[in-house]
Design a protein around this motif. Structure first.
Motif, PDB file in Angstrom:
ATOM      1  N   ASP A 171       0.833  -1.205   0.000  1.00 32.21           N
ATOM      2  CA  ASP A 171       0.000   0.000   0.000  1.00 32.21           C
ATOM      3  C   ASP A 171       0.868   1.256   0.000  1.00 32.21           C
ATOM      4  O   ASP A 171       0.541   2.234  -0.674  1.00 32.21           O
ATOM      5  CB  ASP A 171      -0.949  -0.012   1.196  1.00 32.21           C
ATOM      6  CG  ASP A 171      -2.131   0.920   1.014  1.00 32.21           C
ATOM      7  OD1 ASP A 171      -2.420   1.290  -0.142  1.00 32.21           O
ATOM      8  OD2 ASP A 171      -2.780   1.259   2.014  1.00 32.21           O
ATOM      9  N   ARG A 172       1.960   1.246   0.724  1.00 28.24           N
ATOM     10  CA  ARG A 172       2.850   2.416   0.717  1.00 28.24           C
ATOM     11  C   ARG A 172       3.528   2.576  -0.643  1.00 28.24           C
ATOM     12  O   ARG A 172       3.676   3.687  -1.131  1.00 28.24           O
ATOM     13  CB  ARG A 172       3.932   2.283   1.803  1.00 28.24           C
ATOM     14  CG  ARG A 172       3.423   2.321   3.191  1.00 28.24           C
ATOM     15  CD  ARG A 172       3.306   3.678   3.792  1.00 28.24           C
ATOM     16  NE  ARG A 172       4.568   4.383   3.774  1.00 28.24           N
ATOM     17  CZ  ARG A 172       4.675   5.679   3.590  1.00 28.24           C
ATOM     18  NH1 ARG A 172       3.608   6.401   3.418  1.00 28.24           N
ATOM     19  NH2 ARG A 172       5.833   6.266   3.582  1.00 28.24           N
ATOM     20  N   LYS A 185       0.135   1.805  -3.608  1.00 29.83           N
ATOM     21  CA  LYS A 185      -1.217   2.308  -3.291  1.00 29.83           C
ATOM     22  C   LYS A 185      -2.286   1.297  -3.694  1.00 29.83           C
ATOM     23  O   LYS A 185      -3.307   1.643  -4.288  1.00 29.83           O
ATOM     24  CB  LYS A 185      -1.498   3.656  -3.978  1.00 29.83           C
ATOM     25  CG  LYS A 185      -0.519   4.751  -3.674  1.00 29.83           C
ATOM     26  CD  LYS A 185      -0.843   5.424  -2.369  1.00 29.83           C
ATOM     27  CE  LYS A 185      -0.066   6.692  -2.151  1.00 29.83           C
ATOM     28  NZ  LYS A 185       1.335   6.517  -1.843  1.00 29.83           N
ATOM     29  N   ASP A 221      -9.292  -0.500   0.627  1.00 33.31           N
ATOM     30  CA  ASP A 221      -9.385  -0.079   2.027  1.00 33.31           C
ATOM     31  C   ASP A 221     -10.704  -0.542   2.646  1.00 33.31           C
ATOM     32  O   ASP A 221     -10.731  -0.975   3.804  1.00 33.31           O
ATOM     33  CB  ASP A 221      -9.270   1.444   2.137  1.00 33.31           C
ATOM     34  CG  ASP A 221      -7.914   1.963   1.687  1.00 33.31           C
ATOM     35  OD1 ASP A 221      -6.908   1.298   1.993  1.00 33.31           O
ATOM     36  OD2 ASP A 221      -7.870   3.013   1.036  1.00 33.31           O
ATOM     37  N   ASP A 244       0.604  15.715   0.585  1.00 31.98           N
ATOM     38  CA  ASP A 244       0.353  14.577  -0.302  1.00 31.98           C
ATOM     39  C   ASP A 244      -1.071  14.635  -0.824  1.00 31.98           C
ATOM     40  O   ASP A 244      -2.007  14.904  -0.080  1.00 31.98           O
ATOM     41  CB  ASP A 244       0.551  13.262   0.445  1.00 31.98           C
ATOM     42  CG  ASP A 244       1.994  13.008   0.817  1.00 31.98           C
ATOM     43  OD1 ASP A 244       2.877  13.544   0.127  1.00 31.98           O
ATOM     44  OD2 ASP A 244       2.225  12.276   1.794  1.00 31.98           O
ATOM     45  N   GLU A 256      -2.460  11.908  -2.204  1.00 28.19           N
ATOM     46  CA  GLU A 256      -2.963  10.595  -1.817  1.00 28.19           C
ATOM     47  C   GLU A 256      -2.061  10.020  -0.748  1.00 28.19           C
ATOM     48  O   GLU A 256      -0.849  10.179  -0.802  1.00 28.19           O
ATOM     49  CB  GLU A 256      -2.961   9.637  -3.011  1.00 28.19           C
ATOM     50  CG  GLU A 256      -3.967   9.939  -4.077  1.00 28.19           C
ATOM     51  CD  GLU A 256      -3.951   8.895  -5.178  1.00 28.19           C
ATOM     52  OE1 GLU A 256      -3.220   7.897  -5.068  1.00 28.19           O
ATOM     53  OE2 GLU A 256      -4.674   9.084  -6.153  1.00 28.19           O
ATOM     54  N   ALA A 283      -1.420   6.338   1.671  1.00 27.20           N
ATOM     55  CA  ALA A 283      -1.751   4.927   1.841  1.00 27.20           C
ATOM     56  C   ALA A 283      -2.526   4.796   3.147  1.00 27.20           C
ATOM     57  O   ALA A 283      -1.985   5.061   4.225  1.00 27.20           O
ATOM     58  CB  ALA A 283      -0.475   4.095   1.871  1.00 27.20           C
TER      59      ALA A 283
END
Length: 150
Positions: free
Chosen positions: A21-22, A25, A83, A128, A130, A132
């Motif tokens: 996810d980091r 994404k 998510d 940012d 977006e 994560a």
């Protein structure tokens, strides 16, 4: 012994989710399905299948509302479907005990990323577009697992 082994597998899946996810994404479906399967094994051991199904349904409700109405209001996706699926899996693992615990999970899930973004802006003057969200959901799960009895 079996429960300890299950929680080791859950930890490995969490590490995989955090890294992917980091970096990309994205939260893979196989990770969410694996968490659900491990939760199913736990439900057989602890004989609490109904509480786990309720947990999966109740924990995800605020996130579905934010996903659907937030996307309409902002005119872009405010949260990924991965998510949402992760919250379903985490709710299944946490099981439903009280609405207090659900509210605590939702608040921790959103306060920690907000704090992270504010600190990042103050020190790096960088915003940012977006973030994560998966690692923060996992952190909220871990905090609730250990300190949710307060």
């Amino acid at each position: 012994m079996v429960k300890a082994l299950i929680y080791i597998f859950i930890s490995i899946i969490f590490i995989d989710i955090i890294i992917r996810d980091r970096r990309d994404k994205i939260i893979l479906n196989k990770s969410n399905i694996s968490l659900l399967f491990l939760g199913l094994i736990l439900s057989v051991i602890e004989k609490d299948f109904v509480e786990r199904i309720l947990g999966a349904a109740v924990y995800v409700l605020p996130f579905i509302l934010i996903y659907s109405y937030g996307s309409d209001f902002l005119e872009k996706d405010c949260m990924g479907v991965g998510d949402i699926k992760l919250v379903i899996s985490l709710g299944f693992l946490l099981k439903f005990e009280s609405f207090y615990k659900v509210l605590l999970f939702v608040n921790i899930s959103f306060i920690i990323p907000l704090f992270f973004l504010v600190v990042k802006y103050l020190f790096f003057k960088k915003v940012d577009k977006e973030i994560a969200f998966g690692p923060f959901l996992i952190l909220a799960y871990i905090l609730l697992l250990f300190w949710g009895e307060i």
